[in-house]
Write an enzyme that holds these catalytic residues in place. Structure first.
Site, PDB file in Angstrom:
ATOM      1  N   SER A  91      -1.288  15.059   1.392  1.00 31.77           N
ATOM      2  CA  SER A  91      -1.103  14.167   0.215  1.00 31.77           C
ATOM      3  C   SER A  91      -1.297  12.557   0.528  1.00 31.77           C
ATOM      4  O   SER A  91      -0.828  12.322   1.620  1.00 31.77           O
ATOM      5  CB  SER A  91       0.164  14.476  -0.481  1.00 31.77           C
TER       6      SER A  91
ATOM      7  N   TYR B 130       8.809  15.420  -0.469  1.00 29.51           N
ATOM      8  CA  TYR B 130       7.521  15.697  -0.415  1.00 29.51           C
ATOM      9  C   TYR B 130       6.774  15.165   0.672  1.00 29.51           C
ATOM     10  O   TYR B 130       5.910  15.790   1.413  1.00 29.51           O
ATOM     11  CB  TYR B 130       7.173  15.520  -1.734  1.00 29.51           C
TER      12      TYR B 130
END
Ligand code: NDP
Length: 256
Positions: A151, A165
């Protein structure tokens, strides 16, 4: 006009190869499964709940003349992860490409994250790819590929709420570099693709924070799942032969 062998292999650069794409029933994983199949690979895709959508992706690949199968496997379940790798290799008689795509998204204040949520996200986003790579490595031959979906939040945490995350996705950098070193001598490449905001169920382009996220990119807009799939296909093919231990951003300039 007769198609030459060179033309045929250019049209289907992954012909004869077999892939496993985790989380291939929707979003980025579905786009990757469709793209690898269009490039000629036989594709096994995993899903967690949406058997109907997984079957739809398989159908779409088969209707286009490709080969695909769907496997239920929760990425947070170690035995399911190992079994899915074994099942994919068994189904196609080989395994050449592993795409670690399945991931859990979570946004929320650091102080409020419960222990079971921390465990769930790390199990899905870190331990799952680790175990899948471990299991896949036993099947991969020279020219094998391990590609994980990270990501842009691993490189730049542009707004608060991303602690868990970003932690999980940044861990894939270590995994990718270490495996590149370890599997390089066998001619296997290991890479990471960092998507920016991509329009999926996890992060819809008309969602609450969409304008904010798009505003952090250089292009000012969301990407499409197919944008990520194109880079995965490049890494999976001959063009990725000399790329390993790398992180490629498909993020519209989020990290710029
Ligand atoms: P979606 O939520 O749209 O799709 C998730 C896919 O993964 C589905 O196929 C789902 O299966 C599957 N899945 C979810 N959890 C598990 C699990 N525990 N085990 C197995 N499969 C699972 O997500 P995206 O396509 O947006 O995200 C794909 C990857 O890309 C993730 O790793 C995500 O972190 C990453 N990413 C996404 C970005 C974005 O903006 N969309 C940005 C940066 C990274 P089912 O259909 O059965 O639920």
């Amino acid at each position: 006009m007769m198609m030459t062998t060179a033309m045929a292999s250019a049209a289907r650069p992954l012909a004869g190869r077999a892939a496993l794409v985790t989380g291939g029933s929707r979003g980025i994983g579905a786009a990757i499964a469709l793209r690898l199949a269009a490039d000629g690979a036989a594709v096994a895709l995993t899903y967690r709940h949406r058997e109907d959508l997984a079957a739809g992706v398989v159908r779409e690949i088969e209707e286009a003349g490709g080969r695909a199968c769907a496997l239920r496997a929760d990425g947070a379940d170690p035995e399911a992860v190992r079994a899915s790798v074994a099942a994919a290799a068994d189904r196609w008689g080989r395994l050449d490409i592993l795409v670690n795509n399945a991931g859990a998204g979570v946004v929320g204040p650091f102080e409020g994250l419960a222990l079971d949520e921390v465990d769930r996200v790390l199990a899905t986003n870190v331990r799952g790819p680790f175990l899948a790579a471990q299991a896949a490595a036993a099947h991969l031959a020279e020219g094998g590929r391990i590609i994980s979906i990270g990501s842009c939040m691993a490189e730049r945490v542009a707004f608060p709420g991303g602690s868990l995350y970003a932690t999980s996705k940044a861990a894939l950098t270590g995994l990718t570099k270490a495996l590149a070193r370890e599997l390089g001598p066998r001619g296997i490449t290991v890479n990471l693709v960092h998507p920016g905001p991509i329009d999926t169920d996890m992060n819809p382009a008309d969602g609450e924070s969409a304008e904010l996220q798009a505003g952090f990119t250089s292009l000012g807009t969301y990407g499409r799942p197919a944008d990520v799939a194109a880079t995965v296909a490049h890494l999976a093919g001959e063009g990725g032969r000399y790329i390993t231990g790398a992180a490629l951003a498909v993020d519209g300039g989020f990290a710029a």
